[in-house]
Design an enzyme around this catalytic site. Structure first.
Site, PDB file in Angstrom:
ATOM      1  N   GLU A  10      -6.864  -2.198  -6.205  1.00 23.75           N
ATOM      2  CA  GLU A  10      -6.168  -1.215  -7.049  1.00 23.75           C
ATOM      3  C   GLU A  10      -5.101  -1.960  -7.851  1.00 23.75           C
ATOM      4  OE1 GLU A  10      -6.215   2.962  -4.647  1.00 23.75           O
ATOM      5  OE2 GLU A  10      -4.981   1.409  -3.766  1.00 23.75           O
ATOM      6  N   HIS A  29      -3.326  -4.089  -5.140  1.00 18.28           N
ATOM      7  CA  HIS A  29      -3.546  -3.684  -3.749  1.00 18.28           C
ATOM      8  C   HIS A  29      -4.964  -4.031  -3.297  1.00 18.28           C
ATOM      9  CE1 HIS A  29      -3.988  -0.276  -0.624  1.00 18.28           C
ATOM     10  NE2 HIS A  29      -3.535  -1.361  -0.060  1.00 18.28           N
ATOM     11  N   SER A  35       0.842  -1.196   0.000  1.00 16.23           N
ATOM     12  CA  SER A  35       0.000   0.000   0.000  1.00 16.23           C
ATOM     13  C   SER A  35       0.874   1.242   0.000  1.00 16.23           C
ATOM     14  CB  SER A  35      -0.909   0.005   1.231  1.00 16.23           C
ATOM     15  OG  SER A  35      -0.138  -0.154   2.396  1.00 16.23           O
ATOM     16  N   ASN A  66      -5.607   5.330  -0.512  1.00 19.23           N
ATOM     17  CA  ASN A  66      -4.877   5.860   0.653  1.00 19.23           C
ATOM     18  C   ASN A  66      -4.530   7.331   0.498  1.00 19.23           C
ATOM     19  OD1 ASN A  66      -4.963   3.725   2.439  1.00 19.23           O
ATOM     20  ND2 ASN A  66      -3.230   2.698   1.478  1.00 19.23           N
TER      21      ASN A  66
HETATM   22  N1  CAA Z   1     -17.666 -15.232   4.718  1.00 20.34           N
HETATM   23  C1  CAA Z   1     -18.458 -14.713   3.775  1.00 20.34           C
HETATM   24  N2  CAA Z   1     -19.162 -13.591   3.923  1.00 20.34           N
HETATM   25  C2  CAA Z   1     -19.078 -12.972   5.108  1.00 20.34           C
HETATM   26  C3  CAA Z   1     -18.285 -13.466   6.161  1.00 20.34           C
HETATM   27  C4  CAA Z   1     -17.565 -14.652   5.934  1.00 20.34           C
HETATM   28  N3  CAA Z   1     -16.788 -15.195   6.864  1.00 20.34           N
HETATM   29  N4  CAA Z   1     -18.369 -12.644   7.208  1.00 20.34           N
HETATM   30  C5  CAA Z   1     -19.203 -11.647   6.838  1.00 20.34           C
HETATM   31  N5  CAA Z   1     -19.629 -11.864   5.580  1.00 20.34           N
HETATM   32  C6  CAA Z   1     -20.559 -11.036   4.824  1.00 20.34           C
HETATM   33  C7  CAA Z   1     -21.779 -10.773   5.655  1.00 20.34           C
HETATM   34  O1  CAA Z   1     -22.689 -11.841   5.557  1.00 20.34           O
HETATM   35  C8  CAA Z   1     -22.286  -9.519   5.038  1.00 20.34           C
HETATM   36  O2  CAA Z   1     -22.907  -9.816   3.787  1.00 20.34           O
HETATM   37  P1  CAA Z   1     -24.334  -9.152   3.390  1.00 20.34           P
HETATM   38  O3  CAA Z   1     -24.058  -7.685   3.331  1.00 20.34           O
HETATM   39  O4  CAA Z   1     -24.637  -9.781   2.051  1.00 20.34           O
HETATM   40  O5  CAA Z   1     -25.262  -9.566   4.487  1.00 20.34           O
HETATM   41  C9  CAA Z   1     -20.998  -8.755   4.750  1.00 20.34           C
HETATM   42  O6  CAA Z   1     -19.993  -9.761   4.593  1.00 20.34           O
HETATM   43  C10 CAA Z   1     -20.610  -7.809   5.859  1.00 20.34           C
HETATM   44  O7  CAA Z   1     -20.381  -8.569   7.030  1.00 20.34           O
HETATM   45  P2  CAA Z   1     -20.915  -8.256   8.497  1.00 20.34           P
HETATM   46  O8  CAA Z   1     -22.359  -7.906   8.477  1.00 20.34           O
HETATM   47  O9  CAA Z   1     -20.462  -9.342   9.421  1.00 20.34           O
HETATM   48  O10 CAA Z   1     -20.052  -7.041   8.894  1.00 20.34           O
HETATM   49  P3  CAA Z   1     -20.364  -5.513   8.784  1.00 20.34           P
HETATM   50  O11 CAA Z   1     -21.584  -5.191   8.029  1.00 20.34           O
HETATM   51  O12 CAA Z   1     -20.176  -5.050  10.167  1.00 20.34           O
HETATM   52  O13 CAA Z   1     -19.138  -5.050   7.847  1.00 20.34           O
HETATM   53  C11 CAA Z   1     -16.938  -4.522   7.258  1.00 20.34           C
HETATM   54  C12 CAA Z   1     -17.810  -5.328   8.193  1.00 20.34           C
HETATM   55  C13 CAA Z   1     -17.028  -5.086   5.836  1.00 20.34           C
HETATM   56  C14 CAA Z   1     -15.506  -4.681   7.765  1.00 20.34           C
HETATM   57  C15 CAA Z   1     -17.426  -3.040   7.267  1.00 20.34           C
HETATM   58  O14 CAA Z   1     -17.448  -2.554   8.575  1.00 20.34           O
HETATM   59  C16 CAA Z   1     -16.563  -2.148   6.425  1.00 20.34           C
HETATM   60  O15 CAA Z   1     -16.697  -2.070   5.215  1.00 20.34           O
HETATM   61  N6  CAA Z   1     -15.664  -1.419   7.101  1.00 20.34           N
HETATM   62  C17 CAA Z   1     -14.717  -0.540   6.439  1.00 20.34           C
HETATM   63  C18 CAA Z   1     -13.517  -1.343   6.063  1.00 20.34           C
HETATM   64  C19 CAA Z   1     -12.545  -0.528   5.288  1.00 20.34           C
HETATM   65  O16 CAA Z   1     -12.695   0.667   5.076  1.00 20.34           O
HETATM   66  N7  CAA Z   1     -11.490  -1.212   4.851  1.00 20.34           N
HETATM   67  C20 CAA Z   1     -10.451  -0.572   4.115  1.00 20.34           C
HETATM   68  C21 CAA Z   1      -9.348  -0.323   5.046  1.00 20.34           C
HETATM   69  S1  CAA Z   1      -8.083   0.572   4.252  1.00 20.34           S
HETATM   70  C22 CAA Z   1      -7.126  -0.595   3.602  1.00 20.34           C
HETATM   71  O17 CAA Z   1      -7.297  -1.767   3.741  1.00 20.34           O
HETATM   72  C23 CAA Z   1      -6.046  -0.057   2.758  1.00 20.34           C
HETATM   73  C24 CAA Z   1      -4.717   0.042   3.313  1.00 20.34           C
HETATM   74  O18 CAA Z   1      -3.798  -0.036   2.547  1.00 20.34           O
HETATM   75  C25 CAA Z   1      -4.444   0.358   4.725  1.00 20.34           C
END
Ligand code: CAA
Length: 285
Positions: A152, A140, A119, A190
């Site tokens: 990405e 990414h 990243s 980012n």
């Molecule tokens: N297997 C399959 N599907 C699953 C699962 C599993 N083990 N666990 C959860 N899911 C599914 C759920 O069933 C749900 O699906 P539906 O919407 O179809 O019902 C979906 O995934 C979301 O799961 P949850 O309801 O359990 O969780 P949530 O709604 O609380 O979402 C999250 C969790 C996806 C992490 C959400 O909070 C989110 O998008 N957060 C932001 C994360 C983010 O911004 N990440 C980027 C970080 S930056 C980065 O990574 C870049 C870097 O370089 C630092």
């Protein structure tokens, strides 16, 4: 390029997620970790995620078993020799990444593509140590990899059109959406996300609102899935600090300068969820 076998170097949070989604999409996967303890931890994380998917009704027991049967773990990079694509997901350490790429270049077949999940390190750092710079690209993924739809695809100065198009096609085959970015710090996400997260810490430092209220503000006011301070704990305060420093070094713009509080939290070991303490407490971690 016909990609059938995928290698993943590093089976941490990102590498295990990448290995998992590749296996779930039908690819044969070889995941490599530095030692058997880390490997067991990484493959254990994949099993746990798939099991949670079964319990949520998102994955069938048969799909779980099939995906797991496609994953082979190893502690030797030599076992990646037959892979058509290798995705590097080791820690964000330039020297380590350069070493991995130099070794992969030596052992992988000439037509294999080499990608980095970095990243923050520029892709040119890695392509420069190989004899196949046109076949090196950035790929990414986002955390949590199995749930986040974006990847990405990063084109370095030397990346060929054929490599970019193979990379975009591969990402689509995982059921994810690729966006194409230049090899500049932070790529797209980012570059925009990090100043926002840093501003949230600055708001806290200035006493604008409490941790909870800053997060509630962005969740309920903007419809973000997580508030910025929760997201910082989730991504890792140390990881974000590291990326911020790289962006600041490159652009010398104050918007990328890490706030005082953030540096103190990193030094104190308050890195977020993974260390049990960040802006929130995570008992039991
Ligand atoms: N297997 C399959 N599907 C699953 C699962 C599993 N083990 N666990 C959860 N899911 C599914 C759920 O069933 C749900 O699906 P539906 O919407 O179809 O019902 C979906 O995934 C979301 O799961 P949850 O309801 O359990 O969780 P949530 O709604 O609380 O979402 C999250 C969790 C996806 C992490 C959400 O909070 C989110 O998008 N957060 C932001 C994360 C983010 O911004 N990440 C980027 C970080 S930056 C980065 O990574 C870049 C870097 O370089 C630092």
């Amino acid at each position: 390029m016909n990609i059938q076998q995928v290698g993943v170097v590093g089976c941490g949070l990102m590498g295990s997620g990448i290995g998992q989604v590749c296996a779930q999409s039908g690819y044969q996967v070889v995941v490599r970790e530095a030692n058997s303890e880390l490997l067991a931890k990484g493959t254990g994380r994949i099993e746990k995620f798939l099991q949670a998917g079964v319990e949520k009704g998102k994955v069938t027991e048969a799909q779980k078993r099939e995906a797991l049967s496609r994953i082979r773990g190893t502690t030797s990079l030599d076992d990646l020799a037959a892979c058509d694509l290798v995705i590097e997901a080791v820690t964000e350490n330039v020297e380590l990444k350069r070493e991995v790429f130099a070794t992969l270049d030596r052992i992988c077949k000439p037509e294999a593509l080499l990608a980095s999940n970095t990243s923050s390190v520029c892709i040119a750092e890695m392509s420069g140590v190989t004899k196949r710079p046109s076949q090196v690209l950035g790929m990414h993924f986002f955390n949590p990899v199995p749930l986040m739809k974006l990847v990405e695809v990063v084109r370095a100065l030397t990346t060929s059109d054929a490599t970019v198009s193979a990379g975009m096609g591969f990402v689509r085959s995982l059921g994810k959406t690729p966006i194409l970015a230049k090899d500049t710090p932070g790529f797209v996400v980012n570059l925009l996300l990090v100043p926002y997260l840093l501003d949230a810490v600055r708001a806290l430092e200035r006493g604008v609102a409490s941790v909870e209220d800053i997060d509630q503000g962005m969740v309920l006011g903007c419809g973000y899935p997580m508030g910025p301070l929760t997201l910082l704990d989730f991504v890792g305060i140390d990881t974000t600090y590291y990326i911020a420093n790289i962006l600041f070094d490159e652009f010398k713009e104050t918007r990328y300068a890490a706030p005082t509080l953030m540096k103190r939290m990193v030094l104190a070991g308050h890195h977020g969820r993974k260390t049990g303490k960040g802006f929130y407490d995570y008992p039991g971690k």
